[in-house]
Write a protein that holds these residues in place. Structure first.
Motif, PDB file in Angstrom:
ATOM      1  N   UNK A   1      42.887  33.521  35.386  1.00 20.85           N
ATOM      2  CA  UNK A   1      42.575  34.880  34.592  1.00 20.85           C
ATOM      3  C   UNK A   1      41.263  34.472  34.539  1.00 20.85           C
ATOM      4  N   UNK A   2      40.101  33.704  34.505  1.00 25.24           N
ATOM      5  CA  UNK A   2      38.772  33.660  34.818  1.00 25.24           C
ATOM      6  C   UNK A   2      38.245  34.292  35.569  1.00 25.24           C
ATOM      7  N   UNK A   3      38.932  33.036  36.579  1.00 21.76           N
ATOM      8  CA  UNK A   3      38.399  33.363  38.958  1.00 21.76           C
ATOM      9  C   UNK A   3      38.870  35.111  38.498  1.00 21.76           C
ATOM     10  N   UNK A   4      39.371  35.853  37.774  1.00 17.99           N
ATOM     11  CA  UNK A   4      39.515  37.334  38.033  1.00 17.99           C
ATOM     12  C   UNK A   4      38.505  37.587  37.062  1.00 17.99           C
ATOM     13  N   UNK A   5      38.581  37.115  35.794  1.00 17.63           N
ATOM     14  CA  UNK A   5      37.721  38.002  35.767  1.00 17.63           C
ATOM     15  C   UNK A   5      35.775  37.332  35.925  1.00 17.63           C
ATOM     16  N   UNK A   6      35.604  37.061  37.148  1.00 17.25           N
ATOM     17  CA  UNK A   6      34.440  36.411  37.482  1.00 17.25           C
ATOM     18  C   UNK A   6      33.456  38.457  37.631  1.00 17.25           C
ATOM     19  N   UNK A   7      34.349  38.754  38.753  1.00 17.52           N
ATOM     20  CA  UNK A   7      33.624  40.447  39.340  1.00 17.52           C
ATOM     21  C   UNK A   7      34.023  41.525  38.600  1.00 17.52           C
ATOM     22  N   UNK A   8      33.366  41.969  38.317  1.00 17.55           N
ATOM     23  CA  UNK A   8      33.291  43.186  36.956  1.00 17.55           C
ATOM     24  C   UNK A   8      33.288  43.855  37.688  1.00 17.55           C
ATOM     25  N   UNK A   9      34.413  45.529  37.111  1.00 14.30           N
ATOM     26  CA  UNK A   9      34.302  46.556  37.778  1.00 14.30           C
ATOM     27  C   UNK A   9      33.311  47.308  37.267  1.00 14.30           C
ATOM     28  N   UNK A  10      32.657  48.725  37.186  1.00 18.11           N
ATOM     29  CA  UNK A  10      31.673  49.365  36.806  1.00 18.11           C
ATOM     30  C   UNK A  10      31.618  49.482  35.508  1.00 18.11           C
ATOM     31  N   UNK A  11      33.528  49.461  34.530  1.00 16.58           N
ATOM     32  CA  UNK A  11      33.823  50.094  33.434  1.00 16.58           C
ATOM     33  C   UNK A  11      33.160  48.735  32.690  1.00 16.58           C
ATOM     34  N   UNK A  12      33.338  47.710  33.227  1.00 19.44           N
ATOM     35  CA  UNK A  12      32.615  45.811  32.502  1.00 19.44           C
ATOM     36  C   UNK A  12      31.116  46.132  32.932  1.00 19.44           C
ATOM     37  N   UNK A  13      31.293  46.808  33.495  1.00 14.52           N
ATOM     38  CA  UNK A  13      29.308  46.782  34.004  1.00 14.52           C
ATOM     39  C   UNK A  13      28.454  47.349  33.363  1.00 14.52           C
TER      40      UNK A  13
END
Length: 361
Positions: free
Chosen positions: A128-140
């Protein structure tokens, strides 16, 4: 918002298929929140190609139903059904079950593993952590909002930086202002130290009082929707000595050397090496911290970890910190840290609090 969760759930199922897993037991609270939307604890997520279950109990059942996206919520009777027995109800015979190995203690896992002995259990880290490395616009947007709160809270607290105030008093003032501005608590326990105590990279605030000529280091962050900011500023109260100024300018130059290289595709080890080279040439390299920064999001410290062993190449959407530091025992130290997102054009700094070295009081 729900589309974000659907995309994440499909991506983790694809990762499971690539790892030849029949099911995945997610145990880390931040990983569960990322996949489901549930912000509480005392919960476990079980994912198979056909099912997406959040297992909790009566304390969180209603909250989980309100927050979860795409997951059926199961309320387990903890007195009459163990976690392993509950999980077994939803697994096909002889399943290859991956489990989030970094987030379970030995005692609980022995219990779960005993109940699931008819299945093949596989320790999994980083899926899961590998997936979480790239943030989308909402996360940013959440990280930017947390960083803006930290910036404003610091500006409101700086007038209190006067001789006679204690580390603990200033830390409490800063935390109060972040929460009043809307932070969901602290990103982490605030680090705030004066004088010789600034050589402690992660020291805790004490009753040590501020004096003229003291180094000041504060490392702190706010939280919005679970997403964290992380910023460090270092000052001297009044006029700095030559050695204090040399240390500060070496750290500032080391941070800038890394910033100058930031672009999609750059290897994290290149950032580490460029920063360390500046610190070494300053004459203070032997007192430098060994890591330059880390990823930032639902975890305070998440992938990638920018150090001499990091093989990651930065991609668009990575949010990282750049935080070189020099820490000299019994003298003091300096760290400067900013939060940064990698963009198609290069990077954007998310923390905007000014960096005046000398605080005139």
């Amino acid at each position: 918002m729900s589309n974000h969760f659907s995309d994440r759930q499909q991506a983790i199922k694809a990762a499971m298929a690539a790892a030849e897993l029949d099911a995945l037991l997610v145990l880390g609270h931040e990983n569960i929140r990322y996949l489901t939307g549930f912000s509480g604890n005392a919960a476990y997520a079980l994912i198979t190609p056909q099912l997406q279950l959040l297992i909790t109990d009566y304390r969180y059942f209603e909250r989980a139903q309100a927050e979860c996206h795409g997951f059926e919520v199961i309320s387990r009777d903890r007195d009459n059904e163990s976690l392993g027995q509950c999980i077994n109800r939803f697994l096909a015979a002889n399943s290859q079950l991956g489990f989030d190995a970094a987030f379970i203690n030995v005692s609980l896992w022995h219990q779960v593993a005993s109940d699931l002995s008819m299945h093949r259990l596989q320790a999994i880290t980083g899926l899961v952590e590998q997936q979480r490395m790239v943030k989308n616009s909402w996360e940013l947007a959440q990280i930017k909002a947390a960083a803006a709160i930290a910036d404003k809270a610091l500006a409101q607290t700086l007038p209190y930086f006067k001789a006679g105030v204690s580390e603990r008093e200033l830390a409490l003032e800063l935390e109060y202002r972040m929460q009043k501005l809307g932070s969901e608590g602290m990103s982490f326990a605030t680090i705030l130290m004066f004088g010789e105590r600034t050589s402690l990279p992660h020291g805790s605030p004490s009753d040590r009082q501020l004096k003229q000529g003291d180094f000041i280091t504060l490392d702190f962050g706010a939280v919005i929707n679970g997403y964290r900011s992380d910023m460090t500023r270092s000052y001297v109260l009044g006029e700095a000595s030559t050695k204090q100024a040399d240390i500060y300018h070496a750290v500032a130059a080391a941070q800038q050397a890394a910033l100058d290289l930031l672009t999609p595709g750059v290897a994290c080890i290149e950032l580490q090496n460029a920063s360390q080279q500046v610190l070494d040439s300053s004459g203070y390299g032997q007192w430098a911290g060994p890591g330059l920064g880390h990823g930032l999001g639902l975890f305070l410290h998440e992938q990638p970890f920018i150090n001499q062993y990091c093989t990651h190449q930065l991609t668009v959407g990575n949010v990282i910190t750049i935080e070189p530091g020099i820490y000299i025992p019994e003298f003091g130290g300096v760290r400067l840290e900013d939060d940064i997102v990698i963009t198609p054009q290069g990077y954007e700094i998310l923390t905007h609090a000014p960096k005046p070295f000398q605080l005139e009081r």
